[in-house]
Design a protein around this motif. Sequence first.
Motif, PDB file in Angstrom:
ATOM      1  N   GLU B 254       0.832  -1.183   0.000  1.00 27.65           N
ATOM      2  CA  GLU B 254       0.000   0.000   0.000  1.00 27.65           C
ATOM      3  C   GLU B 254       0.868   1.234   0.000  1.00 27.65           C
ATOM      4  O   GLU B 254       1.517   1.552   0.985  1.00 27.65           O
ATOM      5  CB  GLU B 254      -0.914  -0.015   1.213  1.00 27.65           C
ATOM      6  CG  GLU B 254      -1.878  -1.196   1.178  1.00 27.65           C
ATOM      7  CD  GLU B 254      -2.992  -1.035   2.173  1.00 27.65           C
ATOM      8  OE1 GLU B 254      -2.781  -0.392   3.208  1.00 27.65           O
ATOM      9  OE2 GLU B 254      -4.080  -1.574   1.896  1.00 27.65           O
ATOM     10  N   GLY B 255       0.878   1.931  -1.094  1.00 26.85           N
ATOM     11  CA  GLY B 255       1.675   3.136  -1.203  1.00 26.85           C
ATOM     12  C   GLY B 255       1.032   4.283  -0.454  1.00 26.85           C
ATOM     13  O   GLY B 255       0.016   4.134   0.215  1.00 26.85           O
ATOM     14  N   VAL B 256       1.666   5.434  -0.552  1.00 25.17           N
ATOM     15  CA  VAL B 256       1.087   6.648   0.011  1.00 25.17           C
ATOM     16  C   VAL B 256      -0.060   7.053  -0.901  1.00 25.17           C
ATOM     17  O   VAL B 256       0.037   6.970  -2.115  1.00 25.17           O
ATOM     18  CB  VAL B 256       2.154   7.756   0.075  1.00 25.17           C
ATOM     19  CG1 VAL B 256       1.521   9.071   0.481  1.00 25.17           C
ATOM     20  CG2 VAL B 256       3.246   7.365   1.054  1.00 25.17           C
ATOM     21  N   GLY B 257      -1.142   7.471  -0.311  1.00 27.56           N
ATOM     22  CA  GLY B 257      -2.308   7.822  -1.103  1.00 27.56           C
ATOM     23  C   GLY B 257      -2.377   9.297  -1.431  1.00 27.56           C
ATOM     24  O   GLY B 257      -1.512  10.081  -1.042  1.00 27.56           O
ATOM     25  N   ILE B 258      -3.412   9.641  -2.158  1.00 29.17           N
ATOM     26  CA  ILE B 258      -3.696  11.028  -2.524  1.00 29.17           C
ATOM     27  C   ILE B 258      -4.519  11.627  -1.390  1.00 29.17           C
ATOM     28  O   ILE B 258      -5.633  11.182  -1.116  1.00 29.17           O
ATOM     29  CB  ILE B 258      -4.471  11.071  -3.856  1.00 29.17           C
ATOM     30  CG1 ILE B 258      -3.657  10.394  -4.968  1.00 29.17           C
ATOM     31  CG2 ILE B 258      -4.830  12.511  -4.221  1.00 29.17           C
ATOM     32  CD1 ILE B 258      -2.325  11.037  -5.250  1.00 29.17           C
ATOM     33  N   ARG B 259      -3.940  12.643  -0.743  1.00 31.30           N
ATOM     34  CA  ARG B 259      -4.512  13.104   0.529  1.00 31.30           C
ATOM     35  C   ARG B 259      -5.486  14.262   0.389  1.00 31.30           C
ATOM     36  O   ARG B 259      -6.146  14.634   1.339  1.00 31.30           O
ATOM     37  CB  ARG B 259      -3.369  13.504   1.467  1.00 31.30           C
ATOM     38  CG  ARG B 259      -2.520  12.319   1.901  1.00 31.30           C
ATOM     39  CD  ARG B 259      -1.160  12.745   2.399  1.00 31.30           C
ATOM     40  NE  ARG B 259      -0.377  13.327   1.312  1.00 31.30           N
ATOM     41  CZ  ARG B 259       0.906  13.640   1.384  1.00 31.30           C
ATOM     42  NH1 ARG B 259       1.569  13.430   2.503  1.00 31.30           N
ATOM     43  NH2 ARG B 259       1.539  14.172   0.355  1.00 31.30           N
ATOM     44  N   ASN B 260      -5.551  14.871  -0.781  1.00 31.20           N
ATOM     45  CA  ASN B 260      -6.397  16.072  -0.905  1.00 31.20           C
ATOM     46  C   ASN B 260      -7.487  15.902  -1.958  1.00 31.20           C
ATOM     47  O   ASN B 260      -7.862  16.849  -2.638  1.00 31.20           O
ATOM     48  CB  ASN B 260      -5.530  17.302  -1.217  1.00 31.20           C
ATOM     49  CG  ASN B 260      -4.751  17.136  -2.516  1.00 31.20           C
ATOM     50  OD1 ASN B 260      -4.644  16.024  -3.038  1.00 31.20           O
ATOM     51  ND2 ASN B 260      -4.215  18.216  -3.032  1.00 31.20           N
ATOM     52  N   LEU B 261      -7.995  14.688  -2.041  1.00 30.79           N
ATOM     53  CA  LEU B 261      -9.017  14.424  -3.056  1.00 30.79           C
ATOM     54  C   LEU B 261     -10.310  15.172  -2.762  1.00 30.79           C
ATOM     55  O   LEU B 261     -11.138  15.364  -3.660  1.00 30.79           O
ATOM     56  CB  LEU B 261      -9.277  12.912  -3.133  1.00 30.79           C
ATOM     57  CG  LEU B 261      -9.823  12.410  -4.456  1.00 30.79           C
ATOM     58  CD1 LEU B 261      -8.850  12.676  -5.592  1.00 30.79           C
ATOM     59  CD2 LEU B 261     -10.128  10.926  -4.381  1.00 30.79           C
ATOM     60  N   LEU B 262     -10.468  15.617  -1.518  1.00 33.34           N
ATOM     61  CA  LEU B 262     -11.666  16.387  -1.159  1.00 33.34           C
ATOM     62  C   LEU B 262     -11.797  17.659  -2.003  1.00 33.34           C
ATOM     63  O   LEU B 262     -12.898  18.185  -2.182  1.00 33.34           O
ATOM     64  CB  LEU B 262     -11.582  16.735   0.341  1.00 33.34           C
ATOM     65  CG  LEU B 262     -12.751  17.475   0.961  1.00 33.34           C
ATOM     66  CD1 LEU B 262     -14.074  16.766   0.715  1.00 33.34           C
ATOM     67  CD2 LEU B 262     -12.528  17.657   2.457  1.00 33.34           C
ATOM     68  N   MET B 263     -10.686  18.127  -2.552  1.00 32.79           N
ATOM     69  CA  MET B 263     -10.717  19.277  -3.463  1.00 32.79           C
ATOM     70  C   MET B 263     -11.703  19.068  -4.608  1.00 32.79           C
ATOM     71  O   MET B 263     -12.233  20.020  -5.166  1.00 32.79           O
ATOM     72  CB  MET B 263      -9.334  19.477  -4.099  1.00 32.79           C
ATOM     73  CG  MET B 263      -8.253  19.863  -3.130  1.00 32.79           C
ATOM     74  SD  MET B 263      -8.368  21.610  -2.773  1.00 32.79           S
ATOM     75  CE  MET B 263      -7.006  21.760  -1.600  1.00 32.79           C
ATOM     76  N   VAL B 264     -11.890  17.814  -4.972  1.00 32.16           N
ATOM     77  CA  VAL B 264     -12.782  17.485  -6.089  1.00 32.16           C
ATOM     78  C   VAL B 264     -14.193  18.017  -5.844  1.00 32.16           C
ATOM     79  O   VAL B 264     -14.855  18.467  -6.776  1.00 32.16           O
ATOM     80  CB  VAL B 264     -12.800  15.947  -6.298  1.00 32.16           C
ATOM     81  CG1 VAL B 264     -13.948  15.516  -7.175  1.00 32.16           C
ATOM     82  CG2 VAL B 264     -11.482  15.493  -6.884  1.00 32.16           C
ATOM     83  N   VAL B 265     -14.617  17.974  -4.585  1.00 36.12           N
ATOM     84  CA  VAL B 265     -15.989  18.394  -4.277  1.00 36.12           C
ATOM     85  C   VAL B 265     -16.122  19.912  -4.360  1.00 36.12           C
ATOM     86  O   VAL B 265     -16.869  20.439  -5.195  1.00 36.12           O
ATOM     87  CB  VAL B 265     -16.425  17.881  -2.890  1.00 36.12           C
ATOM     88  CG1 VAL B 265     -17.839  18.336  -2.582  1.00 36.12           C
ATOM     89  CG2 VAL B 265     -16.325  16.364  -2.817  1.00 36.12           C
ATOM     90  N   GLY B 266     -15.372  20.608  -3.516  1.00 37.56           N
ATOM     91  CA  GLY B 266     -15.546  22.063  -3.425  1.00 37.56           C
ATOM     92  C   GLY B 266     -15.256  22.772  -4.731  1.00 37.56           C
ATOM     93  O   GLY B 266     -15.903  23.762  -5.060  1.00 37.56           O
ATOM     94  N   LYS B 267     -14.275  22.264  -5.488  1.00 37.95           N
ATOM     95  CA  LYS B 267     -13.925  22.919  -6.757  1.00 37.95           C
ATOM     96  C   LYS B 267     -14.647  22.293  -7.950  1.00 37.95           C
ATOM     97  O   LYS B 267     -14.364  22.659  -9.085  1.00 37.95           O
ATOM     98  CB  LYS B 267     -12.406  22.880  -6.946  1.00 37.95           C
ATOM     99  CG  LYS B 267     -11.671  23.702  -5.877  1.00 37.95           C
ATOM    100  CD  LYS B 267     -10.284  24.147  -6.306  1.00 37.95           C
ATOM    101  CE  LYS B 267      -9.235  23.090  -6.098  1.00 37.95           C
ATOM    102  NZ  LYS B 267      -7.854  23.608  -6.269  1.00 37.95           N
ATOM    103  N   ARG B 268     -15.544  21.379  -7.706  1.00 38.74           N
ATOM    104  CA  ARG B 268     -16.325  20.733  -8.788  1.00 38.74           C
ATOM    105  C   ARG B 268     -15.390  20.200  -9.871  1.00 38.74           C
ATOM    106  O   ARG B 268     -15.563  20.485 -11.069  1.00 38.74           O
ATOM    107  CB  ARG B 268     -17.290  21.700  -9.478  1.00 38.74           C
ATOM    108  CG  ARG B 268     -18.394  22.241  -8.644  1.00 38.74           C
ATOM    109  CD  ARG B 268     -17.991  23.480  -7.894  1.00 38.74           C
ATOM    110  NE  ARG B 268     -19.145  24.341  -7.644  1.00 38.74           N
ATOM    111  CZ  ARG B 268     -19.172  25.278  -6.704  1.00 38.74           C
ATOM    112  NH1 ARG B 268     -18.117  25.450  -5.889  1.00 38.74           N
ATOM    113  NH2 ARG B 268     -20.225  26.039  -6.582  1.00 38.74           N
ATOM    114  N   LEU B 269     -14.379  19.469  -9.464  1.00 37.62           N
ATOM    115  CA  LEU B 269     -13.418  18.945 -10.435  1.00 37.62           C
ATOM    116  C   LEU B 269     -13.942  17.656 -11.064  1.00 37.62           C
ATOM    117  O   LEU B 269     -14.758  16.949 -10.477  1.00 37.62           O
ATOM    118  CB  LEU B 269     -12.083  18.658  -9.737  1.00 37.62           C
ATOM    119  CG  LEU B 269     -11.467  19.822  -8.970  1.00 37.62           C
ATOM    120  CD1 LEU B 269     -10.152  19.392  -8.328  1.00 37.62           C
ATOM    121  CD2 LEU B 269     -11.256  21.034  -9.867  1.00 37.62           C
TER     122      LEU B 269
END
Lengths: 345, 345
Positions: B254-269
């Motif tokens: 298990e590698g290091v994950g992507i920690r800021n995926l929550l950006m997807v919601v607020g910025k409508r990515l």
Amino acid sequence: MVASREIHLNSRPHGMPRKDNFRTITVEVPEPGPGEFLIRNVWMSVDPYMRGRMHDRESYIPPFQLNAPLEGGAVGEVLRSHHPDFKPGDMVLHMRGWREYALGDGSMVKLPPTGAPADLYLGLLGIPGLTAYFGLFDIAGLQKGETVFISGGAGAVGSVAIQLAKIHGCHVIASCGSDEKAHWLREETGADHVINYRTVDDLNAALRAAAPEGIDVYFDNVGGEHLEAALDCLKLNGRIAACGMISQYNDVGEGVGIRNLLMVVGKRLTIKGFIVSDYMHRREEALVPMMQWYHEGRLNSRSTVFEGIESAADAMIGLFEGTNTGKMLVNLCSHQQHGIEVEFI
Amino acid sequence: MVASREIHLNSRPHGMPRKDNFRTITVEVPEPGPGEFLIRNVWMSVDPYMRGRMHDRESYIPPFQLNAPLEGGAVGEVLRSHHPDFKPGDMVLHMRGWREYALGDGSMVKLPPTGAPADLYLGLLGIPGLTAYFGLFDIAGLQKGETVFISGGAGAVGSVAIQLAKIHGCHVIASCGSDEKAHWLREETGADHVINYRTVDDLNAALRAAAPEGIDVYFDNVGGEHLEAALDCLKLNGRIAACGMISQYNDVGEGVGIRNLLMVVGKRLTIKGFIVSDYMHRREEALVPMMQWYHEGRLNSRSTVFEGIESAADAMIGLFEGTNTGKMLVNLCSHQQHGIEVEFI
């Protein structure tokens, strides 16, 4: 002038909000001026997204200010009015929650005479309901017959999403955090499979067992391990509606990340974030059918209600502890009629 | 019969591939039967996606088998033919790479008489070029005037994507892993800003400095910290074309994950993964303009070439060490003419 209690942000939470992050103070609300009216709030909405506004940072909505009243959806009754369109007794939907009384103006929305209880306009027929509708049908493009996984299934958004997906002819897997919630989801919302994520050993395996062929759509309210399990289980060309990630809202510093995002490439997945405020111009598109399904008894609502403004901080904290089943509300005026199926705490 | 060396997968790599994961063996290729022809391979493609095929797991393409020749894109010359449409001297594009000679059949593609060097059909005018084109314009919907960040800018896909985005009138920020590559990207591909990710202290800050207003599109070839930086820097409604995540291909466990995926919601990515094989029916849509830009000198190509099939494992390992600038190729037949601007190793 009327004495009104309101909730101020006393300090910015670090991690899970604590009661001392909030403060109840009493202010004098002046009499309404020309074009204004005085509102007595009856219902106040408490929502996960409000946690984000407690940070002092740029986001899609400005941060709450320290030593000022919090804001949020509320429904209240007009007491005295100097506005021709708002009469005493009218019920008004607005954003000046977290206080007992507020001054209103012509920018607010008068509730239509639909016969639906007023509190539903903060849940099933409000922002959470619209979020479920547009997330499923517009963002994820859910098609009849598809299999959808909805996390946070017992929350305000999730519980509506489950019912909408079932009305749409889909196979629904939902997750929640207690056996009691799971029972409710099975019996009352029509979910085909319910996973209590707190009692399963392996969320990935539980999801795979519920959907041996994989899932077409994941409606994400939770993030974290739920999102990883969904990425593992999504079929080719699967879609994720990224509505919220409540498991991460109280993270301090750098949390654990999503480790299997590479699945997005090989399986040609689409992850799409959204904020329901972008859909306000299309609200009738959702509300007309949803109101009909509500009146036909096909869409049901449940709330968890805290009593009195002094309980608002507990309600907020409770959101992250899983205290609520369905919509989390604070009732500010208990002599008013409540919506159906409320559970008082 | 002709003696042909080919590369077998000797063992499945754990982490970074090692030379002993590969084995060179000599086989006898029989004379072509009816409808067949004998190909002498000239160019062999070495691509990051091949690392995924070395795992024994279900994916969008079957795993390589142990003790069998690897497969991959190659261009070769027809030597002897029993097929009416393929004559000795014809150049053929096919998937039987990792070997010196192969039998061909009517399912293979004869290179058109465009005047372009044959090796370009493995790079600029092949899978990498099509990947860049459809990733930018179809998956990410890149618009004229937008700002795009392209990671792995000195790779086969990235270096074409930079040039296509510039032709399209976009502002391009690229990343790469050496100052020499950065110089090439600035001077020859037209990238507006180049970040050497190995020498900057803070990739997020470097990206933000290159795009103070934020980026509209991120073309991801790398994943990991590059993806996190892009998520932080994307504007509202930003898009990510998830093409590959080379930084993770050799992760063990298990590698290091992507920690800021929550950006997807607020910025409508929107994050959209893709595999170029889904676009093969639309290849002309890309190749017609790209061929024209190539002949006009607006699209350029560079390759890093390893000599001889015995160097193929080194070429594969080199991909993950950043050895290549532009397309990584193995030349199997050095008396043949090479494409322009090749760098021999």
